[in-house]
Design an enzyme around this catalytic site. Structure first.
Site, PDB file in Angstrom:
ATOM      1  N   SER A   1      -9.616   1.815   2.914  1.00 35.15           N
ATOM      2  CA  SER A   1      -8.731   2.596   2.073  1.00 35.15           C
ATOM      3  C   SER A   1      -7.702   1.762   1.312  1.00 35.15           C
ATOM      4  O   SER A   1      -7.067   2.252   0.383  1.00 35.15           O
ATOM      5  CB  SER A   1      -8.000   3.638   2.929  1.00 35.15           C
ATOM      6  OG  SER A   1      -7.170   3.008   3.914  1.00 35.15           O
TER       7      SER A   1
ATOM      8  N   SER B   1      -9.913  -0.784   7.026  1.00 40.52           N
ATOM      9  CA  SER B   1      -9.328  -0.559   5.702  1.00 40.52           C
ATOM     10  C   SER B   1      -8.616  -1.753   5.091  1.00 40.52           C
ATOM     11  O   SER B   1      -8.234  -1.705   3.923  1.00 40.52           O
ATOM     12  CB  SER B   1      -8.366   0.637   5.748  1.00 40.52           C
ATOM     13  OG  SER B   1      -9.081   1.833   5.894  1.00 40.52           O
TER      14      SER B   1
ATOM     15  N   LYS C   1       0.852  -1.183   0.000  1.00 37.13           N
ATOM     16  CA  LYS C   1       0.000   0.000   0.000  1.00 37.13           C
ATOM     17  C   LYS C   1       0.889   1.235   0.000  1.00 37.13           C
ATOM     18  O   LYS C   1       1.964   1.249   0.606  1.00 37.13           O
ATOM     19  CB  LYS C   1      -0.896  -0.038   1.240  1.00 37.13           C
ATOM     20  CG  LYS C   1      -1.924   1.082   1.331  1.00 37.13           C
ATOM     21  CD  LYS C   1      -2.811   0.882   2.567  1.00 37.13           C
ATOM     22  CE  LYS C   1      -3.873   1.969   2.697  1.00 37.13           C
ATOM     23  NZ  LYS C   1      -4.767   1.736   3.855  1.00 37.13           N
TER      24      LYS C   1
END
Length: 481
Positions: A151, A175, A76
């Site tokens: 996210s 997330s 990420k």
């Protein structure tokens, strides 16, 4: 070659049936073909990836390899790595190259894993749809008209699309788990403090936790073995003996008590989610698990408590982005104060600005007691609810989200979007571990997941239960066309 699970890829590399360079090259070719439409990756560096793969092959040839050496992994965009851009999907850090490496990334590099790139996300991890990215929304590989969740939407999307065997995500309010549910993969948020936060750009420091995302619970367990551990660079890291998170994978579910929170099995869940829950309940019953009703009465208060506390911490953490030392700086300004204002107005997106303003408001004089202090008290009540429930059960089964992934650009208010995290946020307030695994599909063909929640440091128990479910189902083996 890109269809292998993480464990399968590792076994093939160790037996020298494939090389790390061959495997990395196959993923890079697939990324070049599919990522322009998916937008799951926002940073790729083919030369760096192949250099790491060549080093992995040398290590395997020398007999100095781990079970993960040569296996590719995606990160990420919130994790720092020397020489790589990590922008947190924000204009504020666009083209910022970090001079140091996050501990969790270094742990995987030490194992010999190969970096594929940085994945898309909601800006500074603030969002539930991946639409709050400076680089554009990532798409759901099952249907590009729908969001992948957020996210960590990019990480979920690339694993589901088989553009990585595994990826790292971060989970502040769901997330990892929510996008894993929307994309039909497995993801676990460990107990707060299990995985180092050093080098993971902060959103809300008392909530943020890194975790693995992969096709299976077994893959997540293998990856968590390498990720977890005490880190003196992180003041919130727990100093505990090293665990083997694969130890319960073969443990049967017979006699395991599964709690069903009555507040989570409500009319607010879509028919698809209700079906996924029933699918899982049927599997658990068939394997001899015992089902007991439990209550988590403070769940309804978890969303307001979370957004007060997380926004307060975000407002403080993001105050460092002022254009002075690094990141975006406004081109034109009259004085220092104007530079601060213009830089932050230009550098942050609308959702980040919204949460900074909420955080500033609840910490301001006259509102601290009314909002922030009250939210902290609610946080304790939420944690107490879970302890009461775990006195009656070993694990809790719950929905991950009230519905399957919504469409990109859906006309929903910020509050409606926040409500989509109703089942994940309480876990973060309490700091507990929880895993999402695929449990069915919606009428429109989108994946639907459920989550297993455990008590503190019960990751091995959660992963074992999830693995047993996956041995007796095939939802995790499905992949988008």
């Amino acid at each position: 070659m890109t269809q292998y699970t993480l464990k399968q890829a590792g076994s093939l590399l160790q037996s020298k049936q494939i090389s790390a360079v061959e495997l990395a090259s196959a993923y890079l070719a697939a990324i070049a073909e599919k990522n322009p439409a998916l937008n799951g990756y926002i940073t790729i560096d083919q030369d760096k990836t192949l250099a790491e793969a060549r080093a992995a092959d040398e290590r395997i040839a020398q007999g100095n390899a781990s079970a993960l050496t040569g296996v590719p992994v995606a990160y990420k965009d919130i994790f720092c790595q020397t020489g790589w851009r990590s922008a947190c999907a924000s204009k504020m850090l666009d083209n910022f190259i970090f001079p140091y490496t996050a501990t969790v990334v270094q742990n995987l590099l030490d194992e010999g894993m190969v970096t594929l790139g940085r994945t898309n996300m909601d800006e500074f991890a603030m969002g539930s749809t991946n639409e709050n990215s400076f680089y554009g929304a990532a798409k759901n590989p099952w249907n590009p008209e729908h969001v992948p969740g957020g996210s960590s939407g990019g990480s979920a999307a690339v694993v589901a699309a088989r553009l990585a065997p595994a990826a790292l995500g971060s989970d502040t309010g769901g997330s990892i788990r929510q996008p894993a549910s929307h994309c039909g993969i497995t993801g676990i948020k460990p107990t707060y403090g299990t995985v180092s936060r050093f080098g993971m750009v902060a959103y809300a420091s008392s909530f943020d936790q890194a975790g693995p995302m992969a096709q299976t619970a077994e893959d997540c367990a293998i990856l968590l073995n390498a990720m977890a551990g005490f880190d003196p660079k992180d003041s919130t890291s727990f100093e505990r003996e090293k665990e083997d998170y694969t130890r319960d994978l073969d443990k049967p579910l017979k006699g395991v008590k599964i709690g069903l929170p009555k507040e989570y099995f409500s009319e607010g869940n879509s028919t698809d989610v209700q079906t996924a829950l029933q699918n899982t309940i049927d599997l658990l019953k068939a394997q001899g698990a015992e089902l007991v009703e439990v209550s988590l009465p403070q769940t309804k208060l978890s969303i307001p408590a979370y957004y007060v506390l997380a926004s307060a911490e975000a407002g403080t953490n993001l105050s460092r982005y002022d254009g002075v030392r690094y990141g975006h700086r406004a081109a034109q300004f009259g004085d220092l104060e104007e530079m601060y204002g213009k830089t932050r107005a230009e550098g942050f997106g609308s959702e980040v600005k919204r949460r900074i303003m909420i955080g500033t408001y609840v910490l301001s004089h006259g509102y601290y007691d009314a909002y922030y202090l009250k939210a902290q008290k609610l946080r304790r009540l939420v944690a107490d609810d879970f302890q009461t429930a775990f006195a009656r059960c070993d694990l809790i089964l719950a929905p991950t989200a009230p519905s399957a992934a919504p469409k990109i650009g859906a006309d929903t208010s910020p509050v409606e979007t926040y409500l989509s995290d109703i089942y994940t946020i309480a876990v973060n307030l309490a700091g507990l571990p929880a895993l999402t695994l695929p449990a069915g599909f919606s009428g429109g063909g989108l994946p639907v997941g459920v989550q297993l929640v455990g008590n503190y440091f019960a990751e091995a128990k959660i992963l074992g239960a999830a693995h047993q479910i996956q041995l007796n189902s095939d939802w995790h083996g499905k992949r988008p066309e």
